[in-house]
Write an enzyme that holds these catalytic residues in place. Sequence first.
Site, short mmCIF file in Angstrom:
data_model
loop_
_atom_site.label_atom_id
_atom_site.label_comp_id
_atom_site.label_asym_id
_atom_site.label_seq_id
_atom_site.Cartn_x
_atom_site.Cartn_y
_atom_site.Cartn_z
N GLY A 12 4.11 2.98 13.52
CA GLY A 12 4.94 1.78 13.68
C GLY A 12 4.64 1.07 14.98
O GLY A 12 4.51 -0.17 15.02
N LYS A 25 0.84 -1.20 0.00
CA LYS A 25 0.00 0.00 0.00
C LYS A 25 0.88 1.25 0.00
O LYS A 25 1.65 1.47 0.93
CB LYS A 25 -0.90 0.05 1.23
CG LYS A 25 -1.94 1.18 1.11
CD LYS A 25 -2.62 1.52 2.42
CE LYS A 25 -1.86 2.51 3.24
NZ LYS A 25 -1.72 3.85 2.63
N CYS A 66 13.44 10.93 6.48
CA CYS A 66 13.54 10.39 7.83
C CYS A 66 14.95 10.53 8.38
O CYS A 66 15.15 10.66 9.59
CB CYS A 66 13.11 8.94 7.84
SG CYS A 66 13.79 7.99 6.49
N GLU A 109 10.91 0.85 9.53
CA GLU A 109 11.81 1.99 9.31
C GLU A 109 11.01 3.22 9.68
O GLU A 109 10.05 3.57 9.00
CB GLU A 109 12.25 2.00 7.84
CG GLU A 109 13.56 2.76 7.65
CD GLU A 109 13.32 4.19 7.24
OE1 GLU A 109 13.26 5.05 8.14
OE2 GLU A 109 13.18 4.42 6.04
N GLY A 133 7.36 4.63 7.95
CA GLY A 133 6.45 5.73 8.25
C GLY A 133 6.74 6.28 9.62
O GLY A 133 7.87 6.18 10.11
N SER A 134 5.72 6.83 10.27
CA SER A 134 5.94 7.47 11.56
C SER A 134 6.16 6.44 12.67
O SER A 134 5.63 5.32 12.60
CB SER A 134 4.74 8.36 11.90
OG SER A 134 3.57 7.56 12.02
N THR A 135 6.90 6.84 13.69
CA THR A 135 7.13 5.97 14.84
C THR A 135 5.80 5.63 15.51
O THR A 135 5.58 4.50 15.95
CB THR A 135 8.10 6.66 15.81
OG1 THR A 135 9.37 6.79 15.14
CG2 THR A 135 8.29 5.87 17.09
N GLU A 142 10.52 15.05 15.63
CA GLU A 142 10.73 15.02 14.18
C GLU A 142 9.82 16.07 13.54
O GLU A 142 8.61 16.03 13.70
CB GLU A 142 10.39 13.62 13.65
CG GLU A 142 10.73 13.46 12.19
CD GLU A 142 10.49 12.04 11.67
OE1 GLU A 142 9.43 11.46 11.98
OE2 GLU A 142 11.37 11.54 10.97
P1 NAI Z 1 2.00 7.75 8.81
O1 NAI Z 1 2.90 6.88 9.58
O2 NAI Z 1 0.59 7.98 9.27
O3 NAI Z 1 1.89 7.20 7.29
C1 NAI Z 1 2.78 6.31 6.69
C2 NAI Z 1 2.01 5.20 6.01
O4 NAI Z 1 1.32 4.43 6.99
C3 NAI Z 1 0.94 5.67 5.03
O5 NAI Z 1 0.91 4.79 3.94
C4 NAI Z 1 -0.33 5.54 5.85
O6 NAI Z 1 -1.48 5.37 5.06
C5 NAI Z 1 -0.05 4.30 6.64
N1 NAI Z 1 -0.82 4.14 7.88
C6 NAI Z 1 -1.39 5.10 8.66
N2 NAI Z 1 -1.98 4.53 9.74
C7 NAI Z 1 -1.78 3.20 9.64
C8 NAI Z 1 -2.13 2.08 10.45
N3 NAI Z 1 -2.80 2.22 11.59
N4 NAI Z 1 -1.74 0.85 10.07
C9 NAI Z 1 -1.02 0.68 8.95
N5 NAI Z 1 -0.67 1.69 8.14
C10 NAI Z 1 -1.04 2.94 8.47
O7 NAI Z 1 2.71 9.13 8.64
P2 NAI Z 1 2.00 10.55 8.33
O8 NAI Z 1 0.80 10.77 9.19
O9 NAI Z 1 1.78 10.60 6.89
O10 NAI Z 1 3.14 11.55 8.80
C11 NAI Z 1 3.24 11.92 10.17
C12 NAI Z 1 4.65 12.08 10.60
O11 NAI Z 1 5.33 10.86 10.51
C13 NAI Z 1 5.45 13.03 9.72
O12 NAI Z 1 5.26 14.34 10.11
C14 NAI Z 1 6.84 12.55 9.98
O13 NAI Z 1 7.34 13.12 11.15
C15 NAI Z 1 6.68 11.07 10.16
N6 NAI Z 1 6.99 10.29 8.94
C16 NAI Z 1 8.15 9.58 8.91
C17 NAI Z 1 8.49 8.88 7.76
C18 NAI Z 1 9.74 8.11 7.65
O14 NAI Z 1 10.17 7.83 6.55
N7 NAI Z 1 10.34 7.69 8.72
C19 NAI Z 1 7.63 8.90 6.57
C20 NAI Z 1 6.40 9.63 6.74
C21 NAI Z 1 6.13 10.31 7.88
#
Ligand code: NAI
Length: 499
Positions: free
Chosen positions: A261, A204, A312, A278, A256-258, A409
């Site tokens: 995760g 996804k 990240c 990650e 994605g976000s901690t 972050e």
């Molecule tokens: P997020 O962690 O919500 O989104 C990342 C992915 O996870 C997206 O595909 C989202 O649809 C999916 N997702 C959301 N909730 C989920 C769940 N309960 N179970 C499985 N998948 C789920 O990140 P978001 O809200 O877009 O960004 C928030 C903060 O996270 C950012 O401001 C940043 O600080 C951090 N972030 C860190 C990343 C990294 O590469 N380490 C990447 C994106 C965001």
Amino acid sequence: MPTLAEKKSTRPSRPAPELIFGDLWEFDPAPETADPKLKPRYDLFIGGEFVAPKSGKYFTSINPADELKLADIALAGRDDVDAAYAAAQRAFDTTWGRMPGRERAKYIFRIARLLQDRAREFAVAETLDGGKPIKESRDFDVPMAAAHFFYHAGWADKLDYVAPGRRVAPLGVVGQVIPWNFPLLMLAWKIAPALAMGNTVVLKPAETTNITCLKLAEILQDAGLPPGTVNFVTGAGETGAAVMGHSTAAKVAFTGSTEVGKIIMRSLAGTEKKMTMELGGKAANIVFDDAPLDQAVEGIVNGIFFNQGHVCCAGSRLLVHEPVADRVLAKLKNRIRVLRVGDPMDKNTDIGAINSKEQLGKIAALVDSGVKEGAEMFQPACKLPAKGYYFRPTIFSGVSMSHRIAREEIFGPVLSILTFRTVDEAIEKANNTAYGLSAGVWTDKGSRILKMSVELKAGVVWANTYNKFDPTSPFGGYKESGFGREGGRQGLLDYCKLA
Ligand code: NAI
Ligand code: MG
């Protein structure tokens, strides 16, 4: 006073030396014009075909640079995710999972070459959908994604060397969820090693950046990849939770976000699923007084303003040695005054659009907290486009470890500067964070680089450079930045069983 020749010239006259860093010369617009070949509507990619979601629901994908609609994207529900897993299991049992590695390699090479053939089109689509400058999607995202497919194609027939003396076998179907900061590149990081090992995939993409994923589905079709080997389901968190929690998944991989995760880890505790995560970062970029300062300034700028700071491993905390702190700050201010913020499709743009309105709000709130908590803010006076989501490059000096901008972050073009006096203080401050994804060290002294690389609790330590990537080099975190590695031999080990 301009000279006569300068008066006659139609080009802007050369500014006086003290103004060289003061004013930004206007360039003529240089928009990239390649056709991204977008479809008005994108369906799910399941079993090798584009299929409508069972619910019939779609959501809108916009261009964050101008807030205009790009396409409708299918919203996958639980039953669509079930169908994707069923297709992936079938492909694992009947075709992909049984194919010799040397045959799998041919398909993965084909994917890499087809992506190269369509590189310009993909770069434009990536920039329109995500807001990153075209020069980055063109010179970094798309070529690196192709490089990941080439690298892993090269492994597919040499898997006996992944774990010498042991036999490797694929895990089965893997579920993957990726973020919006490097949509195509993260996808390549996820699917290339999984495929090389003989696994099949349900992935996804993030809800704001689906288009290059669905365009890659066209490439998978053109490459003749056996149907069901890779399946793409689109949607937001609920769809992501269905992908991560599915009973068919032998392994899940998340970037994605901690915060999310941790939700996934909690929901999978006690199951047999393998997991790699990650997550976020708050990297320290550490500059010693013997560093080549001009190069360091370029590295600092690349470390935090690259991709609007949506990285990240961004070097979001600058730790600078006290004797050179004032000089580095002055140089940084001069440098960011000439960064070009604006239309991501313009080839001269350095800082494009923030990926979404939500992310823009989050960055603005954290920057406000920095001002309120007493750090000193600097932003250049650049003009921002009237529509779209933009944020000026921002530097905070006088930051202390307790400030939110030093701990959380921000995921935006915001640098927090702290100072240090001794090597030990630099190490202590750099490691004083919940995260541990990356770090940078700038010094002329080789022995100090080696010491720092041992002492810093970070998955990657760059020396006299920053944000350098290569498919051969494993990437991943310590502490709350996650576990597991992507890239290199170590990345492949996370997608296999050892016997
Ligand atoms: P997020 O962690 O919500 O989104 C990342 C992915 O996870 C997206 O595909 C989202 O649809 C999916 N997702 C959301 N909730 C989920 C769940 N309960 N179970 C499985 N998948 C789920 O990140 P978001 O809200 O877009 O960004 C928030 C903060 O996270 C950012 O401001 C940043 O600080 C951090 N972030 C860190 C990343 C990294 O590469 N380490 C990447 C994106 C965001
Ligand atoms: Mg979210």
